[in-house]
Design an enzyme around this catalytic site. Structure first.
Site, PDB file in Angstrom:
ATOM      1  N   HIS A 101      -4.978  -5.824  -6.226  1.00 47.65           N
ATOM      2  CA  HIS A 101      -4.792  -7.061  -5.472  1.00 47.65           C
ATOM      3  C   HIS A 101      -6.137  -7.566  -4.946  1.00 47.65           C
ATOM      4  CE1 HIS A 101      -4.295  -3.759  -2.557  1.00 47.65           C
ATOM      5  NE2 HIS A 101      -4.787  -4.585  -1.642  1.00 47.65           N
ATOM      6  N   GLU A 136      -5.614   2.608  -2.189  1.00 51.56           N
ATOM      7  CA  GLU A 136      -6.149   1.261  -2.007  1.00 51.56           C
ATOM      8  C   GLU A 136      -6.753   0.869  -3.346  1.00 51.56           C
ATOM      9  OE1 GLU A 136      -5.792  -1.564  -0.680  1.00 51.56           O
ATOM     10  OE2 GLU A 136      -6.502  -1.125   1.336  1.00 51.56           O
ATOM     11  N   CYS A 194     -12.786  -6.362   6.849  1.00 50.16           N
ATOM     12  CA  CYS A 194     -12.126  -6.412   5.548  1.00 50.16           C
ATOM     13  C   CYS A 194     -10.829  -7.200   5.696  1.00 50.16           C
ATOM     14  CB  CYS A 194     -11.776  -5.015   5.042  1.00 50.16           C
ATOM     15  SG  CYS A 194     -13.182  -3.923   4.821  1.00 50.16           S
ATOM     16  N   TYR A 209     -12.651  -1.569  -6.565  1.00 41.65           N
ATOM     17  CA  TYR A 209     -12.593  -0.123  -6.382  1.00 41.65           C
ATOM     18  C   TYR A 209     -11.142   0.343  -6.290  1.00 41.65           C
ATOM     19  CZ  TYR A 209     -11.145  -0.681  -1.556  1.00 41.65           C
ATOM     20  OH  TYR A 209     -10.418  -0.990  -0.441  1.00 41.65           O
ATOM     21  N   GLU A 252     -10.298 -10.503  13.833  1.00 41.21           N
ATOM     22  CA  GLU A 252     -10.572  -9.084  14.066  1.00 41.21           C
ATOM     23  C   GLU A 252     -11.687  -8.852  15.078  1.00 41.21           C
ATOM     24  OE1 GLU A 252     -11.096  -6.609  10.647  1.00 41.21           O
ATOM     25  OE2 GLU A 252      -9.478  -7.569   9.525  1.00 41.21           O
ATOM     26  N   HIS A 277       0.824  -1.201   0.000  1.00 37.65           N
ATOM     27  CA  HIS A 277       0.000   0.000   0.000  1.00 37.65           C
ATOM     28  C   HIS A 277       0.860   1.254   0.000  1.00 37.65           C
ATOM     29  CE1 HIS A 277      -2.724  -3.100   1.731  1.00 37.65           C
ATOM     30  NE2 HIS A 277      -3.560  -2.525   0.905  1.00 37.65           N
ATOM     31  N   HIS A 325      -7.486  -9.626   3.362  1.00 39.32           N
ATOM     32  CA  HIS A 325      -6.852 -10.150   2.152  1.00 39.32           C
ATOM     33  C   HIS A 325      -6.691 -11.664   2.268  1.00 39.32           C
ATOM     34  CE1 HIS A 325      -5.422  -5.973   2.643  1.00 39.32           C
ATOM     35  NE2 HIS A 325      -5.511  -5.915   1.331  1.00 39.32           N
ATOM     36  N   TRP A 377     -14.685   2.419   0.248  1.00 37.99           N
ATOM     37  CA  TRP A 377     -15.196   1.180  -0.335  1.00 37.99           C
ATOM     38  C   TRP A 377     -16.613   0.895   0.135  1.00 37.99           C
ATOM     39  CZ3 TRP A 377     -10.911   1.581   2.782  1.00 37.99           C
ATOM     40  CH2 TRP A 377     -11.014   1.075   4.091  1.00 37.99           C
ATOM     41  N   GLU A 430      -8.355  -2.604  -5.107  1.00 35.86           N
ATOM     42  CA  GLU A 430      -8.680  -3.994  -4.809  1.00 35.86           C
ATOM     43  C   GLU A 430      -9.809  -4.542  -5.677  1.00 35.86           C
ATOM     44  OE1 GLU A 430      -7.603  -4.050  -0.041  1.00 35.86           O
ATOM     45  OE2 GLU A 430      -9.693  -3.767  -0.645  1.00 35.86           O
TER      46      GLU A 430
END
Length: 197
Positions: A33, A115, A68, A105, A88, A26, A70, A162, A117
């Protein structure tokens, strides 16, 4: 030695083209990604919104959707959602539902950090309270879906870029978030389809 967390890089058609360390990906030239977003609901249709930890690289301290993250290289996206909900928010779920398979986005922070993604969107339904991990989440709150969505759409509720783009797409699925149709996984980008990686 702790393994460095990697993110999956993708091309514009949604195919995996490599990996990169999450800690380095980032910046002003963030490559496209794979990621995901998840909205957690309770049995009354309230949505759990979270405020990002203040030390996050992207959008620190900003209110956003529930979770959110990855997927790791080779990890199915739905499995990554379940993993990150536990990490989280302390939420144990057995399944998540795909809602927006082809969402993507690009957003730029005031400091120039980008960002970028491909970010399928999922729903989880729980019957317990979250136990936020302070390394990831500053705070959480439950809100009625209708008032939350209205606040975002009207601009009255500040939210991550997002989520601002996702909310109108979710609203279009109908007024009851517990009744939203589950999307076909065949509509996911190639990198995110089951058995694709």
């Amino acid at each position: 030695m702790i393994n460095e967390e990697l993110v999956v890089l993708v091309d514009r058609e949604g195919n995996a083209i490599g990996t990169a360390p999450k800690a380095q990906v980032h910046g002003p030239e963030t490559p496209l990604h794979l990621a995901f977003s998840c909205y957690v609901f309770d049995e009354h249709g309230r949505v759990l919104v979270s405020r990002r930890a203040l030390h996050k690289i992207t959008w620190p301290g900003v209110w956003t959707n529930s979770c959110c993250g990855h997927p790791l290289p080779g990890e199915p996206v739905h499995a990554a959602v379940i993993r990150r909900l536990a990490f989280e928010l302390g939420l144990q779920v057995e399944r998540v539902d795909l809602l927006l398979p082809d969402f993507s986005y690009r957003a730029v922070m005031e400091n120039g950090t980008v960002e970028h993604e491909i970010c399928p969107v999922y729903r989880a339904v729980v019957s317990v309270d979250a136990r936020p991990n302070p390394d990831e989440v500053a705070e959480v709150k439950w809100l009625p879906w209708g008032s939350f969505a209205e606040g975002v759409l009207s601009g009255a509720m500040p939210i991550s870029p997002w989520a601002r783009e996702q909310i109108p797409l979710l609203v279009a699925l109908g007024p009851d978030p517990l009744a939203w149709p589950v999307a076909d996984e065949d509509r996911l980008p190639p990198v995110a389809r089951p058995l694709a990686r």
